[in-house]
Design an enzyme around this catalytic site. Structure first.
Site, PDB file in Angstrom:
ATOM      1  N   HIS A 148       0.809  -1.131   0.109  1.00 24.58           N
ATOM      2  CA  HIS A 148       0.030  -0.120  -0.034  1.00 24.58           C
ATOM      3  C   HIS A 148       0.808   1.041  -0.102  1.00 24.58           C
ATOM      4  O   HIS A 148       1.407   1.754   0.946  1.00 24.58           O
ATOM      5  CB  HIS A 148      -0.924   0.010   1.229  1.00 24.58           C
ATOM      6  CG  HIS A 148      -1.879   1.140   1.137  1.00 24.58           C
ATOM      7  ND1 HIS A 148      -2.986   0.928   2.021  1.00 24.58           N
ATOM      8  CD2 HIS A 148      -1.916   2.404   0.789  1.00 24.58           C
ATOM      9  CE1 HIS A 148      -3.864   2.024   1.785  1.00 24.58           C
ATOM     10  NE2 HIS A 148      -3.110   3.024   1.202  1.00 24.58           N
ATOM     11  N   GLU A 193     -11.237   3.298   6.216  1.00 29.53           N
ATOM     12  CA  GLU A 193     -10.420   4.129   6.785  1.00 29.53           C
ATOM     13  C   GLU A 193     -10.886   5.120   7.551  1.00 29.53           C
ATOM     14  O   GLU A 193     -10.792   5.388   8.849  1.00 29.53           O
ATOM     15  CB  GLU A 193      -9.140   4.818   5.452  1.00 29.53           C
ATOM     16  CG  GLU A 193      -8.388   5.649   6.127  1.00 29.53           C
ATOM     17  CD  GLU A 193      -7.443   6.499   4.834  1.00 29.53           C
ATOM     18  OE1 GLU A 193      -8.112   6.591   3.776  1.00 29.53           O
ATOM     19  OE2 GLU A 193      -6.567   6.929   5.156  1.00 29.53           O
ATOM     20  N   ASP A 246       2.010   3.960   3.017  1.00 33.36           N
ATOM     21  CA  ASP A 246       0.871   4.689   2.398  1.00 33.36           C
ATOM     22  C   ASP A 246       1.477   5.870   1.575  1.00 33.36           C
ATOM     23  O   ASP A 246       1.336   5.849   0.342  1.00 33.36           O
ATOM     24  CB  ASP A 246      -0.131   5.208   3.258  1.00 33.36           C
ATOM     25  CG  ASP A 246      -1.483   5.415   2.761  1.00 33.36           C
ATOM     26  OD1 ASP A 246      -1.861   5.443   1.639  1.00 33.36           O
ATOM     27  OD2 ASP A 246      -2.594   6.012   3.527  1.00 33.36           O
ATOM     28  N   ASP A 247       1.971   6.945   2.207  1.00 34.01           N
ATOM     29  CA  ASP A 247       2.416   8.367   1.633  1.00 34.01           C
ATOM     30  C   ASP A 247       3.583   8.725   2.735  1.00 34.01           C
ATOM     31  O   ASP A 247       3.594   9.390   3.212  1.00 34.01           O
ATOM     32  CB  ASP A 247       1.269   9.182   1.603  1.00 34.01           C
ATOM     33  CG  ASP A 247       0.251   8.835   0.901  1.00 34.01           C
ATOM     34  OD1 ASP A 247       0.037   8.677  -0.354  1.00 34.01           O
ATOM     35  OD2 ASP A 247      -0.961   8.585   1.624  1.00 34.01           O
TER      36      ASP A 247
HETATM   37  N1  HPA Z   1      -6.557   7.369   1.591  1.00 32.06           N
HETATM   38  C1  HPA Z   1      -7.421   7.779   0.556  1.00 32.06           C
HETATM   39  N2  HPA Z   1      -6.679   8.149  -0.755  1.00 32.06           N
HETATM   40  C2  HPA Z   1      -5.306   8.014  -0.605  1.00 32.06           C
HETATM   41  C3  HPA Z   1      -4.666   7.878   0.509  1.00 32.06           C
HETATM   42  C4  HPA Z   1      -5.400   7.514   1.751  1.00 32.06           C
HETATM   43  O1  HPA Z   1      -4.907   7.171   2.706  1.00 32.06           O
HETATM   44  N3  HPA Z   1      -3.372   8.336   0.430  1.00 32.06           N
HETATM   45  C5  HPA Z   1      -3.456   8.831  -0.802  1.00 32.06           C
HETATM   46  N4  HPA Z   1      -4.557   8.869  -1.438  1.00 32.06           N
HETATM   47 ZN    ZN Z   2      -3.754   4.647   0.601  1.00 29.20          ZN
END
Ligand code: HPA
Ligand code: ZN
Length: 347
Positions: A30, A213, A291-292
């Site tokens: 992810h 989430e 994630d990011d």
């Molecule tokens: N959630 C939804 N969209 C996203 C995320 C996330 O954590 N990171 C980058 N796009």
């Molecule tokens: Zn994500």
């Protein structure tokens, strides 16, 4: 032994554990490629491509990355991605992340690519793909990096936009293993994208989606039952629905959990509230991911370290998490076994 000696030896043990963790062969499932854009590269590309940003140095970027929810992050995330314009920019974005993979022993990564993010700047699908593919090829040739790409759609846009993008991707069908769904979850339920997922299935893509989430457990059910996903991104809100947790366990549905992301986006106030290890111990196929990473203060290893330092993760739990990363991947069974063998040899 005195209390202070006890504390010292505990700190030394944790440091040893962290050093061991850092070198475990890991998979990351992810990861949004735009979420790995490093601050230095962001400033460099903004200058090169003459994009005005509300920050001009690293300190201002660090101060700005102070999010209160998913949307406040997404606003800066799309702004950051707007500096990417030519093939070389995409090459460096991918190469920076893959170099991090080598440093952090991430031997396999499944990377989300979101072409709709670049279209408003006039970037073509082909420009993006040429840059990404050149970096992936080089990393594979140079140090054997394993990569699969996921074609991820933006759920705040209409389904028709996603379908048009899916059709554009036909030319690159062999470069993607799966489709995914990201961006603002609330108000954009999975069932908005049933036709898209049906069309992707007909093209032979695997299916995943962000669900649970910020959105409710019901969005996880919708992803499973209406989009037929085989893996769920985040999915942590499953804890609100006991029947859903049992379903995930029985059907071995993996969740790609992102601990630091969940803290930085205020899904939980503190790591101590995060249910990741309880879900793991109950038998949910949990994986750890970043994630990011450049927006949330840590790449994959830092996420593992957070579980060690803040949730007291055991060695056994760490091994299961790493093993799950390979099991939950879209690699062939043979490749999965080979990576798991490598993991056990290390452990
Ligand atoms: N959630 C939804 N969209 C996203 C995320 C996330 O954590 N990171 C980058 N796009
Ligand atoms: Zn994500």
């Amino acid at each position: 032994m005195s209390l202070s000696q006890d504390l010292t030896s505990e700190a030394i043990d944790k440091e040893k554990f962290a050093n061991w963790l850092a070198k475990i062969p890991k998979a990351e499932l992810h990861l949004h490629i735009d979420g790995s854009l490093q601050a230095e590269r962001l400033l460099e590309l903004a200058q090169k491509n003459k994009v005005e940003l509300p920050y001009s140095n690293l300190k201002e970027i660090e101060d700005a990355y102070n999010f209160v929810d998913l949307q406040s992050f997404l606003d800066l995330y799309y702004l950051g991605a707007s500096v990417l314009r030519d093939e070389e920019d995409f090459y460096w974005l991918m190469m920076d992340y893959l170099t991090k993979c080598r440093d952090q022993h991430i031997v396999h990564s499944e990377i989300m690519v979101e072409p709709q993010t670049y279209f408003p700047q006039g970037v073509e699908f082909r420009t993006m793909m040429n840059g990404f593919k050149r970096a992936i090829h080089e990393a594979n040739e140079t140090w054997g990096q394993s990569v699969l790409l996921i074609l991820s759609f933006l759920r705040h846009l209409p389904e028709e936009d996603a379908i048009a993008t899916l059709e554009k991707a036909d030319e690159f069908r062999d470069d993607f293993c799966a489709i995914g769904l990201a961006s603002a979850e609330k108000g954009n339920p999975p069932n908005k994208f049933q036709r898209l997922y049906q069309m992707a299935k007909e093209r032979g893509y695997e299916a995943i989606a962000h669900a649970g989430e910020e959105g409710p457990a019901d969005y996880i059910w919708q992803s499973l039952q209406q989009l037929h996903v085989s893996r769920v991104d985040h999915g942590v809100r499953c804890v609100d629905d006991e029947g859903l947790v049992n379903f995930l366990i029985e059907n071995k549905i993996p969740l790609t959990v992102c601990p630091l992301s969940n803290i930085r986006l205020c899904v939980y106030d503190q790591m101590q509230q995060h249910p990741i290890l309880q879900l793991l111990d109950r038998g949910v196929r949990i994986t750890v991911n970043s994630d990011d990473p450049t927006y949330f203060g840590g790449f994959l290893n830092e996420n593992y370290f957070a579980l060690l330092h803040e949730l007291n993760m055991s060695k056994e739990q760490a091994i299961t998490l790493a093993e799950n990363g390979f099991k939950a991947s879209f690699l062939s069974n043979e490749r999965k076994e080979s990576f798991i063998h490598q993991l056990h040899a290390y452990c």
